[in-house]
Scaffold this active site. Structure first.
Site, PDB file in Angstrom:
ATOM      1  N   LYS A 226       0.914  -1.044  -0.123  1.00 46.24           N
ATOM      2  CA  LYS A 226      -0.025  -0.024  -0.088  1.00 46.24           C
ATOM      3  C   LYS A 226       0.793   1.154   0.114  1.00 46.24           C
ATOM      4  O   LYS A 226       2.086   1.070  -0.522  1.00 46.24           O
ATOM      5  CB  LYS A 226      -1.044  -0.049   1.140  1.00 46.24           C
ATOM      6  CG  LYS A 226      -1.899  -1.262   1.140  1.00 46.24           C
ATOM      7  CD  LYS A 226      -3.062  -1.467   1.966  1.00 46.24           C
ATOM      8  CE  LYS A 226      -3.896  -2.670   1.864  1.00 46.24           C
ATOM      9  NZ  LYS A 226      -5.122  -2.812   2.751  1.00 46.24           N
TER      10      LYS A 226
ATOM     11  N   HIS B 203      -8.488  -2.863  -6.875  1.00 45.67           N
ATOM     12  CA  HIS B 203      -8.588  -3.030  -5.128  1.00 45.67           C
ATOM     13  C   HIS B 203      -9.610  -2.170  -4.422  1.00 45.67           C
ATOM     14  O   HIS B 203      -9.838  -1.109  -4.982  1.00 45.67           O
ATOM     15  CB  HIS B 203      -7.286  -2.412  -4.711  1.00 45.67           C
ATOM     16  CG  HIS B 203      -7.136  -2.971  -3.192  1.00 45.67           C
ATOM     17  ND1 HIS B 203      -7.612  -2.180  -1.961  1.00 45.67           N
ATOM     18  CD2 HIS B 203      -6.270  -3.806  -2.635  1.00 45.67           C
ATOM     19  CE1 HIS B 203      -7.209  -2.773  -0.831  1.00 45.67           C
ATOM     20  NE2 HIS B 203      -6.646  -3.724  -1.086  1.00 45.67           N
TER      21      HIS B 203
ATOM     22  N   GLU C 250     -11.497 -10.156  -1.141  1.00 49.04           N
ATOM     23  CA  GLU C 250     -10.921  -9.233   0.011  1.00 49.04           C
ATOM     24  C   GLU C 250     -12.397  -8.623   0.804  1.00 49.04           C
ATOM     25  O   GLU C 250     -12.572  -7.406  -0.026  1.00 49.04           O
ATOM     26  CB  GLU C 250      -9.935  -8.313  -0.236  1.00 49.04           C
ATOM     27  CG  GLU C 250      -8.605  -8.792  -0.885  1.00 49.04           C
ATOM     28  CD  GLU C 250      -7.622  -7.805  -0.705  1.00 49.04           C
ATOM     29  OE1 GLU C 250      -6.584  -8.013  -0.082  1.00 49.04           O
ATOM     30  OE2 GLU C 250      -7.600  -6.472  -1.187  1.00 49.04           O
TER      31      GLU C 250
ATOM     32  N   GLY D 136      -7.508  -4.425   6.925  1.00 48.46           N
ATOM     33  CA  GLY D 136      -6.892  -3.549   7.716  1.00 48.46           C
ATOM     34  C   GLY D 136      -7.694  -3.410   9.392  1.00 48.46           C
ATOM     35  O   GLY D 136      -7.312  -2.616  10.136  1.00 48.46           O
TER      36      GLY D 136
HETATM   37  P1  13P Z   1      -4.495  -6.163   5.527  1.00 51.79           P
HETATM   38  O1  13P Z   1      -3.896  -7.531   5.417  1.00 51.79           O
HETATM   39  O2  13P Z   1      -4.123  -5.133   6.111  1.00 51.79           O
HETATM   40  O3  13P Z   1      -5.830  -6.279   6.235  1.00 51.79           O
HETATM   41  O4  13P Z   1      -4.873  -5.754   4.291  1.00 51.79           O
HETATM   42  C1  13P Z   1      -5.433  -6.475   3.197  1.00 51.79           C
HETATM   43  C2  13P Z   1      -5.291  -5.781   1.784  1.00 51.79           C
HETATM   44  O5  13P Z   1      -6.206  -4.883   1.450  1.00 51.79           O
HETATM   45  C3  13P Z   1      -4.517  -6.269   0.858  1.00 51.79           C
HETATM   46  O6  13P Z   1      -4.471  -5.859  -0.541  1.00 51.79           O
END
Ligand code: 13P
Length: 258
Positions: free
Chosen positions: A11, A99, A171, A177
């Protein structure tokens, strides 16, 4: 089961100096404990890619470099954007498409997601299509239909040459997160559903990943009980040890050790 794919999505974290540090740490661990059965990818911020790729190539680290996004256009007046051909020149082999953070905060519609996916695969680069519902949709039990619609919008009519280049990452937005991982049952139900939809689109060989608060502790059960083909990892990919522990869990699971 497909050969696992584990992608670290850094990110908007780590400047190029920090990124070099992390990739060097990853390189040391991978050299000492190679992952025999896993395709490993890191997706740093655009400005770090060149530095990360240089380290990967000079130290022959067994992983490939990805990007978190790419423009739907190949070139031109698109201020602030980065094109697929530019990324290819940096030896980027994988690009995340759609995403949830791009969809929610940068106006990436289903239509733009579909076009971007084609821009990526047309160039022979692997596209990782991200799908997943918000909490309100799941609470209304609309999650299966919601994800079906995202898959159809992005993948319907995809040409035969592009199909082997596609992976799907489920996801759920509420698990990203938040430390709130989807349960193995929730993941298994959704991955089975996604595989059914993919089969109806002639994409039965497509890898289905899970992302959302994956860590070294939950990776093994998500893999074996959730029946995923790998992970898209956010927070836990920012530390070499936790990222590679997730890779190791995928490796062990594939090798039938768990
Ligand atoms: P986290 O693993 O921090 O929850 O993020 C997931 C994500 O968005 C990966 O693209």
């Amino acid at each position: 089961m497909n050969r696992p794919l584990v992608i670290g999505n850094w990110k908007m974290n780590l400047d190029y100096v920090e990124a070099v540090h992390l990739i060097q740490q990853i390189g040391v661990i991978v050299r000492n404990r190679p992952l025999e059965h896993v395709d490993l990818v890191v997706a740093p911020p655009f400005v770090d890619i060149r530095s990360v790729t240089s380290v990967v190539e000079s130290e022959r680290i067994a992983l490939e470099v990805g990007a978190q996004h790419a423009s739907v256009h190949d070139a031109g007046a698109h201020t602030g954007e980065v094109s697929v051909p530019m990324l290819q020149r940096l030896n980027v082999k994988w690009i995340l498409v759609g995403h949830s953070e791009r969809r929610a905060h940068y106006a990436m519609t289903d239509e733009v997601v579909a076009q971007t996916l084609r821009t990526v695969t047309r160039q022979g680069v692997h596209a990782v299509l991200c799908v997943g519902e918000e909490l309100a949709v799941r609470n209304d039990e609309g999650h299966l239909d919601f994800v079906s619609a995202q898959l159809h919008a992005a993948l319907e009519g995809l040409d035969e040459k592009s199909r082997p280049l596609v992976s799907v990452a489920y996801e759920p937005v509420w698990a990203i997160g938040t430390g709130l991982t989807a349960s193995t049952e929730q993941v298994r139900d959704m991955t089975e559903h996604i595989r059914t939809v993919l089969a109806s689109l002639s994409l039965e060989a497509t890898r289905v990943l899970y992302g959302g608060s994956v860590n070294a502790e939950n990776a093994a059960s998500l893999m074996s009980e959730g029946r995923v083909d790998g992970f898209l990892v956010g927070g836990a990919s920012l530390k070499a040890e936790s990222f590679l522990a997730i890779g190791q869990a995928a490796d062990d699971c594939y090798a039938g050790k768990r």
